[in-house]
Motif scaffolding. Structure first.
Motif, PDB file in Angstrom:
ATOM      1  N   GLY A 127       0.779  -1.226   0.000  1.00 42.94           N
ATOM      2  CA  GLY A 127       0.000   0.000   0.000  1.00 42.94           C
ATOM      3  C   GLY A 127       0.812   1.277   0.000  1.00 42.94           C
ATOM      4  N   PHE A 128       2.084   1.225  -0.427  1.00 45.40           N
ATOM      5  CA  PHE A 128       2.920   2.423  -0.470  1.00 45.40           C
ATOM      6  C   PHE A 128       2.488   3.315  -1.632  1.00 45.40           C
ATOM      7  N   SER A 129       2.700   4.600  -1.477  1.00 51.42           N
ATOM      8  CA  SER A 129       2.417   5.536  -2.567  1.00 51.42           C
ATOM      9  C   SER A 129       3.508   5.442  -3.629  1.00 51.42           C
ATOM     10  N   ALA A 130       3.203   6.007  -4.802  1.00 47.99           N
ATOM     11  CA  ALA A 130       4.200   6.007  -5.878  1.00 47.99           C
ATOM     12  C   ALA A 130       5.436   6.800  -5.471  1.00 47.99           C
ATOM     13  N   THR A 131       5.220   7.882  -4.719  1.00 49.08           N
ATOM     14  CA  THR A 131       6.361   8.675  -4.252  1.00 49.08           C
ATOM     15  C   THR A 131       7.261   7.858  -3.342  1.00 49.08           C
ATOM     16  N   THR A 132       6.665   7.083  -2.445  1.00 48.43           N
ATOM     17  CA  THR A 132       7.453   6.257  -1.525  1.00 48.43           C
ATOM     18  C   THR A 132       8.252   5.210  -2.277  1.00 48.43           C
ATOM     19  N   ILE A 133       7.608   4.560  -3.246  1.00 47.58           N
ATOM     20  CA  ILE A 133       8.320   3.556  -4.043  1.00 47.58           C
ATOM     21  C   ILE A 133       9.457   4.212  -4.814  1.00 47.58           C
ATOM     22  N   GLY A 134       9.201   5.401  -5.358  1.00 48.99           N
ATOM     23  CA  GLY A 134      10.249   6.121  -6.079  1.00 48.99           C
ATOM     24  C   GLY A 134      11.416   6.485  -5.172  1.00 48.99           C
ATOM     25  N   LEU A 135      11.129   6.836  -3.929  1.00 49.77           N
ATOM     26  CA  LEU A 135      12.203   7.164  -2.987  1.00 49.77           C
ATOM     27  C   LEU A 135      13.036   5.928  -2.651  1.00 49.77           C
ATOM     28  N   VAL A 136      12.389   4.770  -2.541  1.00 52.50           N
ATOM     29  CA  VAL A 136      13.130   3.533  -2.279  1.00 52.50           C
ATOM     30  C   VAL A 136      14.088   3.248  -3.429  1.00 52.50           C
ATOM     31  N   LEU A 137      13.574   3.323  -4.652  1.00 47.22           N
ATOM     32  CA  LEU A 137      14.434   3.080  -5.818  1.00 47.22           C
ATOM     33  C   LEU A 137      15.498   4.168  -5.950  1.00 47.22           C
ATOM     34  N   GLY A 138      15.140   5.410  -5.626  1.00 48.01           N
ATOM     35  CA  GLY A 138      16.111   6.491  -5.693  1.00 48.01           C
ATOM     36  C   GLY A 138      17.224   6.345  -4.679  1.00 48.01           C
ATOM     37  N   SER A 139      16.905   5.831  -3.488  1.00 47.36           N
ATOM     38  CA  SER A 139      17.949   5.623  -2.477  1.00 47.36           C
ATOM     39  C   SER A 139      18.942   4.566  -2.937  1.00 47.36           C
ATOM     40  N   PHE A 140      18.471   3.589  -3.704  1.00 45.62           N
ATOM     41  CA  PHE A 140      19.379   2.589  -4.272  1.00 45.62           C
ATOM     42  C   PHE A 140      20.347   3.248  -5.250  1.00 45.62           C
ATOM     43  N   THR A 141      19.828   4.099  -6.140  1.00 45.56           N
ATOM     44  CA  THR A 141      20.679   4.770  -7.126  1.00 45.56           C
ATOM     45  C   THR A 141      21.703   5.669  -6.452  1.00 45.56           C
ATOM     46  N   LEU A 142      21.281   6.418  -5.431  1.00 44.20           N
ATOM     47  CA  LEU A 142      22.210   7.297  -4.722  1.00 44.20           C
ATOM     48  C   LEU A 142      23.285   6.496  -4.014  1.00 44.20           C
ATOM     49  N   SER A 143      22.911   5.335  -3.471  1.00 42.37           N
ATOM     50  CA  SER A 143      23.890   4.490  -2.797  1.00 42.37           C
ATOM     51  C   SER A 143      24.925   3.954  -3.780  1.00 42.37           C
ATOM     52  N   VAL A 144      24.464   3.535  -4.965  1.00 46.83           N
ATOM     53  CA  VAL A 144      25.389   3.067  -6.006  1.00 46.83           C
ATOM     54  C   VAL A 144      26.379   4.168  -6.356  1.00 46.83           C
ATOM     55  N   THR A 145      25.863   5.375  -6.540  1.00 48.57           N
ATOM     56  CA  THR A 145      26.736   6.498  -6.891  1.00 48.57           C
ATOM     57  C   THR A 145      27.731   6.782  -5.769  1.00 48.57           C
ATOM     58  N   GLY A 146      27.252   6.767  -4.533  1.00 46.38           N
ATOM     59  CA  GLY A 146      28.120   7.060  -3.396  1.00 46.38           C
ATOM     60  C   GLY A 146      29.266   6.080  -3.249  1.00 46.38           C
ATOM     61  N   VAL A 147      28.974   4.787  -3.413  1.00 48.85           N
ATOM     62  CA  VAL A 147      30.042   3.802  -3.235  1.00 48.85           C
ATOM     63  C   VAL A 147      31.069   3.905  -4.355  1.00 48.85           C
ATOM     64  N   ARG A 148      30.627   4.303  -5.548  1.00 49.25           N
ATOM     65  CA  ARG A 148      31.578   4.462  -6.655  1.00 49.25           C
ATOM     66  C   ARG A 148      32.428   5.723  -6.493  1.00 49.25           C
ATOM     67  N   VAL A 149      31.941   6.682  -5.722  1.00 49.19           N
ATOM     68  CA  VAL A 149      32.765   7.840  -5.376  1.00 49.19           C
ATOM     69  C   VAL A 149      33.839   7.448  -4.367  1.00 49.19           C
ATOM     70  N   LEU A 150      33.495   6.530  -3.469  1.00 48.61           N
ATOM     71  CA  LEU A 150      34.427   6.137  -2.406  1.00 48.61           C
ATOM     72  C   LEU A 150      35.492   5.154  -2.883  1.00 48.61           C
ATOM     73  N   ILE A 151      35.166   4.303  -3.833  1.00 46.60           N
ATOM     74  CA  ILE A 151      36.096   3.246  -4.245  1.00 46.60           C
ATOM     75  C   ILE A 151      37.458   3.786  -4.669  1.00 46.60           C
ATOM     76  N   PRO A 152      37.548   4.883  -5.434  1.00 46.76           N
ATOM     77  CA  PRO A 152      38.888   5.380  -5.794  1.00 46.76           C
ATOM     78  C   PRO A 152      39.767   5.689  -4.585  1.00 46.76           C
ATOM     79  N   LEU A 153      39.162   6.078  -3.468  1.00 44.80           N
ATOM     80  CA  LEU A 153      39.938   6.374  -2.270  1.00 44.80           C
ATOM     81  C   LEU A 153      40.472   5.105  -1.610  1.00 44.80           C
ATOM     82  N   LEU A 154      39.783   3.979  -1.845  1.00 43.41           N
ATOM     83  CA  LEU A 154      40.144   2.721  -1.198  1.00 43.41           C
ATOM     84  C   LEU A 154      40.786   1.722  -2.157  1.00 43.41           C
TER      85      LEU A 154
END
Length: 366
Positions: free
Chosen positions: A221-248
């Motif tokens: 029963g989640f709203s479309a906005t909530t589902i979009g935020l879940v998927l968006g948090s995945f994309t942001l996490s992917v981007t964040g870890v790829r920013v960190l990998i060069p440092l490690l």
């Protein structure tokens, strides 16, 4: 390409297209890279960076122009123009991506720098999946589909302008045959089949997450906005870890990272269907973004190591075929499986497959 891939289905639906036709339109974006991947690899091996990127930019511009012209028509001409635009943009984006990845890998001086380069390059698709759809969505609401398609032309033109700053290197002499050596020789390289199998398993995880999360959210029963935020948090996490990998990068061993990521993904998939709160699903999406986001630079580094220099483009094409083939076929299978066994079971089955495949990743080190 991502902007057009988001806008074209909406345009088709607004014109009264059936869901089946919309599905075919979306499949064309991935089908073109599957069919043309080896051609793109041979182009990159034979000509290096600039000529393939010029072809890629031209195809993307052509795809957007076809889509823009479709706004002036109704009925089947508009659908045919959108379909042709999808083929051109999908092919162009894939040709350009293979050329960029090949050049990036060859530019790096050692394995540590190669991990850094592929991490930097991996940030771009993550950002594109946000910038393209958001930009075209705002333009559609403000001025309509035709203007949105025309405005997107700025992006491939900017790519062609930026490509002028890349130094022109001599085309690799050994690849002047255009890649006529049998593809079976490339597939038979030690470790190649293992690498492609690992790549396919992890690509399937991306596909099932994109497919099943909206279904789970709808069931809860989640709203479309909530589902979009879940998927968006995945994309942001992917981007964040790829920013960190060069440092490690200096402390990371690709085979161990990939094996650990597969086991971590299996654990997250086991838990994902059991959570019922939006913030817990968001936490699972962030964790999954970390495990899947760190894999691409590592697999690209191993692929570069396994492949002779004059055939890097074809090796990247092999990888592209597995990814786009999965994105074309797996949603159809997931749709049938989801109707029969439910979205939760898909998470558990795919999680079991990717977890059991971790031993393949550990053997990549050997």
């Amino acid at each position: 390409m991502t902007g057009l891939r988001m806008a074209a289905p909406l345009d088709a639906l607004a014109r009264g297209a059936t869901p089946w036709r919309v599905g075919v339109l979306l499949a064309l974006f991935a089908a073109a890279p599957v069919l043309l991947a080896m051609t793109a690899g041979r182009l990159a091996d034979r000509w290096g960076f600039h000529r393939p990127v010029h072809i890629a930019g031209g195809l993307c511009c052509a795809g957007l122009l076809l889509a823009a012209v479709s706004a002036a028509f109704q009925g089947w001409p508009a659908g045919a123009l959108l379909a042709a635009g999808a083929v051109a943009a999908g092919a162009g984006a894939n040709i350009g991506l293979i050329a960029v990845q090949r050049t990036g890998g060859l530019t790096a001086r050692d394995p540590v720098e190669r991990v850094r380069v592929f991490s930097w390059l991996g940030i771009a698709p993550s950002l594109a999946n946000v910038i393209g759809p958001v930009t075209v969505g705002l333009l559609i609401d403000a001025a309509g589909f035709g203007v949105a398609y025309a405005a997107l032309l700025v992006l491939p033109l900017a790519s062609l302008l930026a490509a002028r700053a890349v130094p022109v290197a001599a085309a690799p002499g050994r690849a002047r045959d255009g890649g006529s050596a049998p593809l079976g020789e490339l597939f038979a390289l030690p470790g190649m089949k293992r690498l492609l199998a690992v790549n396919w398993l992890l690509s399937m995880c991306w596909d099932v997450h994109s497919f099943a999360v909206p279904i789970l959210g709808h069931e809860r029963g989640f709203s479309a906005t909530t589902i979009g935020l879940v998927l968006g948090s995945f994309t942001l996490s992917v981007t964040g870890v790829r920013v960190l990998i060069p440092l490690l990068a200096r402390h990371l061993q690709p085979a161990r990272v990939v094996a650990g990521a597969m086991l971590g993904t299996a654990l997250i998939f086991a838990v994902y269907p059991l959570v019922t709160q939006p913030w817990l699903m968001g936490a699972c999406a962030v964790a999954l973004g970390v495990t899947l986001g760190c894999v691409q630079p590592m697999l690209m580094t191993v692929l570069h190591h396994l492949t002779p220099e004059d055939r890097h483009g074809q090796a990247l094409a092999f990888r592209s075929m597995t990814i786009n083939g999965s994105s074309t076929v797996m949603p159809l299978l997931f749709g049938a499986a989801g109707a029969a066994i439910g979205a939760a079971s898909m998470f558990w089955i795919v999680g079991a497959l990717v977890g059991s495949g971790a031993w393949l990743a550990r053997r990549l080190r050997a």
